[in-house]
Design a protein around this motif. Structure first.
Motif, mmCIF file in Angstrom:
data_model
loop_
_atom_site.group_PDB
_atom_site.id
_atom_site.type_symbol
_atom_site.label_atom_id
_atom_site.label_comp_id
_atom_site.label_asym_id
_atom_site.label_seq_id
_atom_site.Cartn_x
_atom_site.Cartn_y
_atom_site.Cartn_z
ATOM 1 N N ASP A 171 0.702 21.450 -27.305
ATOM 2 C CA ASP A 171 1.645 21.223 -26.232
ATOM 3 C C ASP A 171 0.865 20.105 -25.397
ATOM 4 O O ASP A 171 0.608 20.589 -24.108
ATOM 5 C CB ASP A 171 1.905 22.481 -25.351
ATOM 6 N N TRP A 172 0.897 19.061 -25.774
ATOM 7 C CA TRP A 172 0.214 17.964 -25.134
ATOM 8 C C TRP A 172 1.183 17.436 -23.916
ATOM 9 O O TRP A 172 0.576 16.921 -22.934
ATOM 10 C CB TRP A 172 0.124 16.597 -26.386
ATOM 11 N N SER A 173 2.189 17.588 -24.148
ATOM 12 C CA SER A 173 3.117 17.106 -23.113
ATOM 13 C C SER A 173 3.018 17.960 -21.818
ATOM 14 O O SER A 173 3.174 17.181 -20.549
ATOM 15 C CB SER A 173 4.809 17.490 -23.547
ATOM 16 N N ALA A 174 2.573 18.985 -21.811
ATOM 17 C CA ALA A 174 2.203 19.938 -20.664
ATOM 18 C C ALA A 174 1.047 19.367 -19.771
ATOM 19 O O ALA A 174 0.778 19.111 -18.817
ATOM 20 C CB ALA A 174 1.771 21.358 -21.064
ATOM 21 N N VAL A 175 0.006 18.841 -20.607
ATOM 22 C CA VAL A 175 -1.195 18.079 -20.309
ATOM 23 C C VAL A 175 -0.803 16.841 -19.326
ATOM 24 O O VAL A 175 -1.158 16.610 -18.255
ATOM 25 C CB VAL A 175 -2.105 17.606 -21.107
ATOM 26 N N VAL A 195 -1.550 4.768 -24.405
ATOM 27 C CA VAL A 195 -0.814 4.389 -22.969
ATOM 28 C C VAL A 195 -1.787 4.438 -21.892
ATOM 29 O O VAL A 195 -2.671 5.414 -21.928
ATOM 30 C CB VAL A 195 0.063 5.824 -23.073
ATOM 31 N N LYS A 196 -1.385 3.837 -20.810
ATOM 32 C CA LYS A 196 -2.273 3.944 -19.800
ATOM 33 C C LYS A 196 -1.832 4.725 -18.650
ATOM 34 O O LYS A 196 -0.491 4.587 -18.501
ATOM 35 C CB LYS A 196 -2.549 2.718 -19.101
ATOM 36 N N LEU A 197 -2.323 5.879 -18.439
ATOM 37 C CA LEU A 197 -1.868 6.939 -17.618
ATOM 38 C C LEU A 197 -1.540 6.560 -15.991
ATOM 39 O O LEU A 197 -2.019 5.398 -15.585
ATOM 40 C CB LEU A 197 -2.568 8.188 -17.711
ATOM 41 N N GLY A 198 -0.563 7.176 -15.295
ATOM 42 C CA GLY A 198 -0.309 7.183 -14.063
ATOM 43 C C GLY A 198 0.767 6.447 -13.637
ATOM 44 O O GLY A 198 1.388 5.886 -14.332
ATOM 45 N N TRP A 199 1.481 6.938 -12.424
ATOM 46 C CA TRP A 199 2.770 6.409 -12.016
ATOM 47 C C TRP A 199 2.694 4.835 -11.722
ATOM 48 O O TRP A 199 3.544 4.173 -11.984
ATOM 49 C CB TRP A 199 2.792 7.199 -10.444
ATOM 50 N N ALA A 243 -0.785 13.688 -15.002
ATOM 51 C CA ALA A 243 -0.391 12.271 -14.863
ATOM 52 C C ALA A 243 0.970 11.994 -14.253
ATOM 53 O O ALA A 243 0.789 10.931 -13.435
ATOM 54 C CB ALA A 243 -0.523 11.436 -16.192
ATOM 55 N N TYR A 244 1.813 12.702 -14.553
ATOM 56 C CA TYR A 244 3.027 12.437 -13.904
ATOM 57 C C TYR A 244 3.626 13.857 -13.031
ATOM 58 O O TYR A 244 4.938 14.234 -13.263
ATOM 59 C CB TYR A 244 4.080 12.207 -14.965
#
Length: 378
Positions: free
Chosen positions: A144-148, A288-292, A153-154
């Protein structure tokens, strides 16, 4: 007269010798096997692709077009189908079917059969026959990577970010990867897959690429004040989410490679039954570079028509909490160029697999399913 007779006799001998040579040549030519065209000589490969979203084709299109309408998000431009095309260009006859479905687990009794990878394999074997070449990605949805990503990050809204929740999610993923249960699940997948293979079949397990690149540091801090006038922020703890995520991806890939090596050593095949294809170097620094802030910049460039993420080849898509015109299921999956890159990697490292010499395999267990699987042959 005598001279003429000698000349005539010599001519007859030469004629007889020539005739004998001609007959012998004809007999030799007739006895030789007639060469068939290269394609006719090629043994057809029954190639089956199974797995979850990375195998179904998520990300293969930068918009909503081309995906299967059954919710599995299969796409004809997925890396496995591109690999099949490369094999055909080398003169091979390939019958290709894609049974992968987004959201699949290796096996989960609470899910329908089409979302259980071991059932996808047995169903494919029941419908197409024993498998010569099996390709897949597997094991990611159990983590469940999406939860991380969403927690770390979002966070929505951004000010609702919770440091402890993010740290807990990273620890949860690490705990699963290091558990005996997860290792046994990977072993179970290979054991079940072998049952559906032909005696000389080959299993190709494709590892996950690093999902993120760069650095994304989160901080837990508190405010300290002296005499309620002089205040400063004191950092209690920092985590580089991007670095930890890459480290966990490395750990996962190393575990998969180790399970493949262990499984191969337990078989009586004359050459390795399973090949683990590591995609990490292919996608290095292309995640991907994380963050808003990165997401907002991305959206601005996207609406201007620049390629998704402005990533160098091959690149990855990202998951957006906002609507950008790109199908949500494409985020954090290989882009069209990334799909091509994986196919080329498979063609160069595996190509047309050599016979594995595994002997007689166990009979295939046919699964019963009420859902529909789309099989594509090109």
């Amino acid at each position: 007269m005598l001279r003429r007779m000698r000349t005539s006799g010599g001519s007859r001998m030469r004629y007889l010798r020539s005739t004998c040579f001609l007959i012998m040549s004809l007999v030799a030519a007739l006895a030789a096997p007639i060469a068939a065209p290269a394609e006719a000589q090629a043994v057809p490969i029954n190639m089956v692709n199974v797995g979850e979203s990375f195998s179904a084709g998520n990300g293969a299109s930068s918009n909503t077009s081309g995906y299967s309408a059954d919710g599995c998000f299969r796409h004809a431009a997925v890396w496995s189908q591109r690999y099949a095309a490369l094999l055909r260009s080398g003169g091979n006859v390939v019958n290709y079917s894609n049974y992968a479905c987004s959201g699949s687990w290796i096996d989960n009794p609470n899910l329908p059969d089409d979302l259980r990878i071991v059932r996808q394999i047995s169903k494919a074997a029941a419908e197409t026959g024993k498998i010569d070449l099996l390709t897949f990605t597997a094991g990611g949805n159990e983590l469940d990577w999406s939860a991380v990503i969403e927690t770390c990050a979002y966070a929505t809204p951004p000010w609702a970010f919770d440091f402890s929740a993010c740290k807990s999610q990273l620890q949860r993923v690490a705990g699963i990867i290091r558990s005996d249960e997860y290792r046994q699940r990977l072993d179970y997948l290979l054991t079940e897959a072998k049952k559906s293979m032909t005696p000389n079949g080959k299993i190709v397990w494709v590892g996950y690429p690093p999902l993120v690149s760069g650095s994304y540091v989160i901080t837990r801090s508190h405010l300290e004040c002296r005499r309620l006038i002089f205040c400063s922020t004191v950092i209690d703890e920092q985590i580089d989410v991007a670095a930890v995520t890459r480290s966990l991806t490395d750990e996962l890939s190393n575990l998969m490679a180790a399970r493949v090596a262990s499984f191969n050593s337990s078989t009586t095949c004359t050459s390795p039954l399973v090949a683990f294809v590591d995609t990490r170097s292919t996608f290095a620094n292309k995640g991907v570079k994380l963050g808003w802030p990165e997401l907002i910049v991305y959206m601005g460039f996207y609406t201007a028509g620049v390629a998704p993420m402005q990533q160098p080849y091959p690149g990855l898509s990202i998951w957006p909490p906002l609507q950008t015109g790109i199908v949500d299921q494409a985020w954090f999956h290989p882009t069209p160029s990334g799909q091509r890159s994986i196919a080329q990697l498979l063609n160069s490292t595996v190509g047309r697999p050599a016979p594995t010499g595994c002997g007689t395999t166990t009979s295939t267990t046919t699964s019963t399913t009420t859902s529909t699987t789309t099989s594509t042959t090109t």
